[in-house]
Scaffold this active site. Sequence first.
Site, short mmCIF file in Angstrom:
data_model
loop_
_atom_site.label_atom_id
_atom_site.label_comp_id
_atom_site.label_asym_id
_atom_site.label_seq_id
_atom_site.Cartn_x
_atom_site.Cartn_y
_atom_site.Cartn_z
N CYS A 320 0.82 -1.21 0.00
CA CYS A 320 0.00 0.00 0.00
C CYS A 320 0.86 1.27 0.00
CB CYS A 320 -0.87 -0.03 1.25
SG CYS A 320 -1.88 1.42 1.41
N ARG A 419 -12.45 0.14 -5.57
CA ARG A 419 -12.00 0.08 -4.18
C ARG A 419 -11.61 1.47 -3.66
NH1 ARG A 419 -7.58 -1.10 -0.72
NH2 ARG A 419 -8.35 -2.53 0.88
P1 IMP Z 1 -0.86 -7.00 3.82
O1 IMP Z 1 -1.39 -8.19 4.56
O2 IMP Z 1 0.03 -6.13 4.66
O3 IMP Z 1 -0.22 -7.37 2.52
O4 IMP Z 1 -2.12 -6.08 3.49
C1 IMP Z 1 -3.24 -6.54 2.79
C2 IMP Z 1 -4.29 -5.45 2.81
O5 IMP Z 1 -3.84 -4.29 2.11
C3 IMP Z 1 -5.59 -5.81 2.08
O6 IMP Z 1 -6.46 -6.60 2.84
C4 IMP Z 1 -6.18 -4.45 1.78
O7 IMP Z 1 -6.89 -3.90 2.86
C5 IMP Z 1 -4.96 -3.60 1.55
N1 IMP Z 1 -4.67 -3.39 0.12
C6 IMP Z 1 -4.79 -4.23 -0.90
N2 IMP Z 1 -4.37 -3.69 -2.06
C7 IMP Z 1 -3.97 -2.44 -1.75
C8 IMP Z 1 -3.44 -1.37 -2.52
O8 IMP Z 1 -3.18 -1.46 -3.72
N3 IMP Z 1 -3.20 -0.21 -1.83
C9 IMP Z 1 -3.48 -0.09 -0.51
N4 IMP Z 1 -3.91 -1.07 0.26
C10 IMP Z 1 -4.18 -2.25 -0.36
#
Ligand code: IMP
Length: 503
Positions: A320, A419
């Site tokens: 993100c 989204r």
């Molecule tokens: P991770 O487990 O830290 O990889 O975060 C996953 C979460 O990031 C997802 O469940 C979403 O809420 C969020 N997310 C997914 N795609 C994006 C993006 O492109 N930008 C920002 N947040 C994202």
Amino acid sequence: MAFIYSEPSRTFNEYLLLPGLTTKDCIPENVSLRTPLVRFKKGEESSIYLNSPMVSAIMQAVSDDGMAIALAKNGGLSFIFVSQPIDAQAEMVSKVKKYKSGFVVSDSNLTPDNTLADIIDLKSAKGHSTVAITDNGKSDGKLLGLVTSRDYRISRMSVDTKISEFMTPFEKLIYGTESTTLKEANDIIWDNKLNSLPIIDSKTGALKYFVFRKDYEQHKEHPYELLDSEKRYMVGAGINTRDYKERVPELVKAGVDVLCIDSSEGYSEWQKETLEFIHNEYNGKVKVGAGNVVDAESFKYLADAGADFIKIGIGGGSICITREQKGIGRGQASSVIEVAAARDEYFKKNGIYIPLCSDGGIVHDHHMTLALAMGADFIMLGRYFARFDESPTNKVVINGSYMKEYWGEGSSRARNWQRYDLGGKGTGMKFEEGVDSYVPYAGSLRDNMDITLAKIRSTMSNCGVLSIPEFHEKARLTIVSSTSIIEGGAHDVLLKDSNYNIK
Ligand code: IMP
């Protein structure tokens, strides 16, 4: 003047848990990680519980039907990604609901008029030695016989020999029907020394599945599997606030168990409208989570709008870049702590418990334990699951190491503009809020989840608690200074294993 919080926003890495009294019965194997998924009234039960407090992110690179089946087998739940056409998403949901553990749709099928040469070709193409012989040569044709490697000798037979001459005919087969359970199928396999048992439709004689001897041990070993009342794996799906009137009915028809609005920021009238529509349309029977939020005010808004669970987190995801691009978000620990306090207050005042999901930003396994201690009921993970065999993305070699691809829903690769949509004409993406990346390949979901869940149970045992609700009540946490973080790792020693790397 703008309101400025007096406390900085903090991440999980800035906290540690303190132990509580571990009584003799408080051993890791007695710790239950069962946790409610959807809202319930005081004194009542939630209509859905997870057996492991982990759900997979609503992302193309993470949650398809394969991931959903693997995760449900281990007690968690996937939310199938929404950034795809409605029929494709419904098809993935339907595949999970139709999947019967241990019951495999036959992938090697021929007719009695085919020849030994066809058997040899099929075996080398599919790698399977059991071939179903059906009237139409398909997996759902009427079962007429079976060919296994015991039925022919390539050295002694002409490859032109017709299958009808050497197959084991239906009359000599032992088979089960649609009412045969996996356990019964296994007993029949053992009692009759079979390698596989065909399962047929008792009325039409059509082949439905095979149960294979080799699969049984594997299927037996899922003590936490997450099943619905008809013993099918449970599965969730993401929705958006644009096409929900068309999407939700198709997902419900496909058998989805729970929905979640997928949005980077959920404090909006669009979410309220979506929640109200779904609850009115289905009389409250279709459950739907909302989010994401990072504070008490937005939690209360979505709680009043009827959200069945609320997801927390803006800008903490590994892929993100929202905080960098837009300057909006909050440290994940601070968000969970504030929203959990609001949830507890809401419960006290209204007698309604709303489960909280901490979404994104988990780097180490112990971050999940901290999120649970701070008041989350379950955790949503993207990067964590993207690393496993079961994630839908390619495994590639980068600089000599195996990696899996992992990209954000806000990256131009995913093109999930809904989204990040804030209303208006919805003309698509103007800038990215996520990146395209690689994550180190980590093997099977089962092996990794076993370790993660063992760590969570172990810490809860240290803290003297046997369940997640008890953890919420009794956990004691402290903020760590930057110097005490250094003290927490291996220090002042010469490491023998330079690959020392804590997950
Ligand atoms: P991770 O487990 O830290 O990889 O975060 C996953 C979460 O990031 C997802 O469940 C979403 O809420 C969020 N997310 C997914 N795609 C994006 C993006 O492109 N930008 C920002 N947040 C994202």
